[in-house]
Design an enzyme around this catalytic site. Structure first.
Site, PDB file in Angstrom:
ATOM      1  N   PHE A 150       0.813  -1.216   0.000  1.00  0.00           N
ATOM      2  CA  PHE A 150       0.000   0.000   0.000  1.00  0.00           C
ATOM      3  C   PHE A 150       0.844   1.262   0.000  1.00  0.00           C
ATOM      4  O   PHE A 150       0.388   2.312  -0.434  1.00  0.00           O
ATOM      5  CB  PHE A 150      -0.913   0.024   1.229  1.00  0.00           C
ATOM      6  N   LYS A 174      -1.565  -8.090  -8.400  1.00  0.00           N
ATOM      7  CA  LYS A 174      -2.448  -7.905  -7.251  1.00  0.00           C
ATOM      8  C   LYS A 174      -1.938  -6.735  -6.425  1.00  0.00           C
ATOM      9  O   LYS A 174      -0.966  -6.840  -5.672  1.00  0.00           O
ATOM     10  CB  LYS A 174      -2.505  -9.145  -6.359  1.00  0.00           C
ATOM     11  N   GLU A 177      -5.163  -4.140  -1.376  1.00  0.00           N
ATOM     12  CA  GLU A 177      -6.596  -3.849  -1.364  1.00  0.00           C
ATOM     13  C   GLU A 177      -6.914  -2.525  -0.683  1.00  0.00           C
ATOM     14  O   GLU A 177      -8.044  -2.022  -0.775  1.00  0.00           O
ATOM     15  CB  GLU A 177      -7.359  -4.984  -0.688  1.00  0.00           C
ATOM     16  N   SER A 227       5.743  -6.822   3.753  1.00  0.00           N
ATOM     17  CA  SER A 227       6.303  -7.158   5.060  1.00  0.00           C
ATOM     18  C   SER A 227       7.181  -8.401   4.977  1.00  0.00           C
ATOM     19  O   SER A 227       7.046  -9.227   4.070  1.00  0.00           O
ATOM     20  CB  SER A 227       5.177  -7.382   6.069  1.00  0.00           C
ATOM     21  N   CYS A 282       9.861   1.444   3.772  1.00  0.00           N
ATOM     22  CA  CYS A 282      10.866   0.456   4.176  1.00  0.00           C
ATOM     23  C   CYS A 282      12.259   1.071   4.205  1.00  0.00           C
ATOM     24  O   CYS A 282      13.176   0.505   4.801  1.00  0.00           O
ATOM     25  CB  CYS A 282      10.842  -0.744   3.236  1.00  0.00           C
ATOM     26  N   GLU A 384       9.998  -3.652  12.990  1.00  0.00           N
ATOM     27  CA  GLU A 384       9.710  -2.510  12.124  1.00  0.00           C
ATOM     28  C   GLU A 384       8.350  -1.939  12.511  1.00  0.00           C
ATOM     29  O   GLU A 384       7.325  -2.610  12.400  1.00  0.00           O
ATOM     30  CB  GLU A 384       9.700  -2.946  10.663  1.00  0.00           C
TER      31      GLU A 384
END
Length: 501
Positions: A150, A174, A177, A227, A282, A384
């Site tokens: 995202f 993909k 969402e 992740s 990140c 994180e």
């Protein structure tokens, strides 16, 4: 009334009857703004069948034909900058200037993909023996499955997929969402750029779609950003199904500041690199490591007012430095991390909990939070935290700072601020991170260099962009050929291993 967001397959919107769906929210207000249709295995089957058929033709297309589309895509990205930035900000929560910065890096990646014919050139040797010539060539691998996060709704897909398309592959993507609209805008731009229908396909959804991509026999390779836990799952499951997989995962990036550094510059760099985009990057600097007590005390004094001056606001507030986190669940998770650090003995210097933006009472906001005296046994060091919570650690020596950085399981990016070339050189040589900055706050390389961390920040041998991306999306073929003169006659029978020499 909420809008309804569909898939994009074979060059047009695609929907299935009685499909599952999930809510899409505007993090700045907390309101539901859309429903996103969730795909199934049958959706992925359909998308792969379309991509396979279209990809056969695209893989045979000339470099010139493919590059024409990439050039046009670049121009359209620039022309659609405002539309794309609005879509990103509305569903992600990042400010419009931050979204446009993301798009600038996306365009840089697209520009590098214009070099695809060069970075996929093969090799040739004449007369290796017996008048045999040998040459190599790179060919597209086929259908590529892309799974993206995202936090960069356009940049990550652009740098990931543009090279894949440029070298002749087709895509089944993909997106997260949480940010589905930006994916459809990107698909629209690809179509407008002249990409043939079926090459670029979007399947919205959740874990069911991820698993379908990882298990589908028609998908040759998978590229993932997200992740660490999910990335490891993607890598293991994908490779178990005989796919090449590159998974780019978490980071806990350290910024070492030496006593000789320009502390004002280092402080500004830490605040900028630490809190931009609500720290949902990140490559964000997570922990500040000033070397020595005096350096720590002086740097803390400079950092605190800079952090307190940050303005948090709605994505469309031109004065906001950063916006909301992406979801209510994210906000709760970050607040839990703050409470846990307090329980473990961290010194809370600035507390961002309970923050509210006037006129946006339901937005997912957190103020910037700073802890001091973080140690390696604390959650804030080990995990994180994807939100605006940063920490100061206090290594007594440079050796200790290197040890703290290297003992962490992640190795995405690490930074040093110093005026001493020897310290910088030692840092570059000894730090176990894939991307290193010297007096640079975010060591995100230019698109013509490879991107990727070390240790548990990356699974697989591929890189996200740069020349290695072209290698990841292509398979290698080596051809040995001999063209005898018409009257040479048949070769004699020989059972020797190397009769051509």
């Amino acid at each position: 009334m909420s809008s309804y967001i569909e898939h994009f397959i074979a060059g047009k919107p695609y929907s299935e009857p009685a499909a599952r769906s999930g809510a899409v929210h505007n993090p700045s207000t907390g309101e539901e703004i859309a429903r996103c249709e969730y795909g199934t295995r049958s959706t992925v089957d359909h998308a792969v069948a379309v991509a396979t058929e279209a990809g056969r033709r695209w893989g045979r297309a000339s470099h010139a034909a493919r590059q024409a589309v990439i050039f046009k895509l670049r121009d359209l990205m620039i022309a659609n900058m405002d539309v794309l930035a609005e879509a990103i900000g509305r569903e992600h929560g990042k400010t419009i200037p931050d979204a446009k910065g993301e798009l600038g890096r996306a365009i840089e990646g697209i520009e590098f993909a214009c070099n695809a014919p060069h970075v996929t050139k093969g090799e040739y040797t004449n007369n290796v023996g017996g008048e045999i010539e040998v040459f190599s060539m790179r060919r597209p691998i086929g259908v590529v499955g892309c799974i993206t996060p995202f936090n960069f709704p356009i940049m990550v897909p652009a740098v990931m997929m543009t090279m894949a398309v440029a070298v002749g592959n087709s895509i089944v993507w993909k997106p997260s969402e949480k940010v589905p609209s930006a994916a459809l805008e990107f698909a629209r731009i690809w179509k407008e750029a002249g990409l043939p229908d079926g090459i670029f396909n979007v399947v919205q959804g959740d874990k069911e779609v991820v698993d379908a991509i990882l298990e589908h026999p028609g998908i040759a390779g998978v590229s993932f950003v997200g992740s660490t836990a999910v990335g490891e799952y993607v890598y293991q499951k994908g490779t178990n199904h005989n796919k090449r997989v590159a998974a780019f995962t978490g980071g806990k990036n350290h910024m070492v500041v030496m006593p000789d550094a320009d502390l004002e510059a280092a402080a500004s760099a830490f605040v900028s690199a630490g809190f931009g985009s609500s720290s949902q990057r990140c490559m964000a600097v997570s922990l500040l490591l000033p070397v020595g007590t005096e350096t720590a005390e002086r740097l803390r004094e400079i950092v605190i007012p800079k952090i307190r001056a940050l303005k948090v606001g709605s994505y469309d507030d031109p004065g906001a430095d950063f916006g909301a986190v992406v979801s209510r669940e994210s906000k709760v998770s970050v607040e839990h991390a703050i409470g846990r650090c307090l329980e473990e003995g961290g010194e809370l210097v600035i507390d961002g909990r309970g923050f509210a933006v006037p006129g946006r009472p339901n937005g997912y906001y957190l103020g910037p939070t700073l802890f001091d005296r973080i140690t390696t046994d604390m959650h804030l060091y080990r995990e994180e935290v994807f939100g605006p919570v940063r920490g100061i650690m206090r290594p007594a020596t440079f050796d200790e700072a290197i040890d703290i950085t290297n003992q962490h399981e992640y190795g995405n990016g690490s930074v040093i601020f110093t005026r001493d070339g020897k310290s910088a050189h030692r840092f570059m040589m000894e730090i176990e991170s894939g991307m290193i900055g010297v007096n640079v706050p975010v060591p995100l390389p230019s698109a013509f260099f490879n991107f990727g961390g070390l240790r548990r920040s990356k699974f697989g041998d591929g890189h996200l962009y740069g020349p290695d991306a072209a290698r990841f999306y292509t398979k290698f073929k080596t051809v040995s050929q001999r063209w005898p003169e018409p009257d040479d006659g048949a070769l004699p029978v020989s059972l020797a291993f190397n009769p051509s020499a």
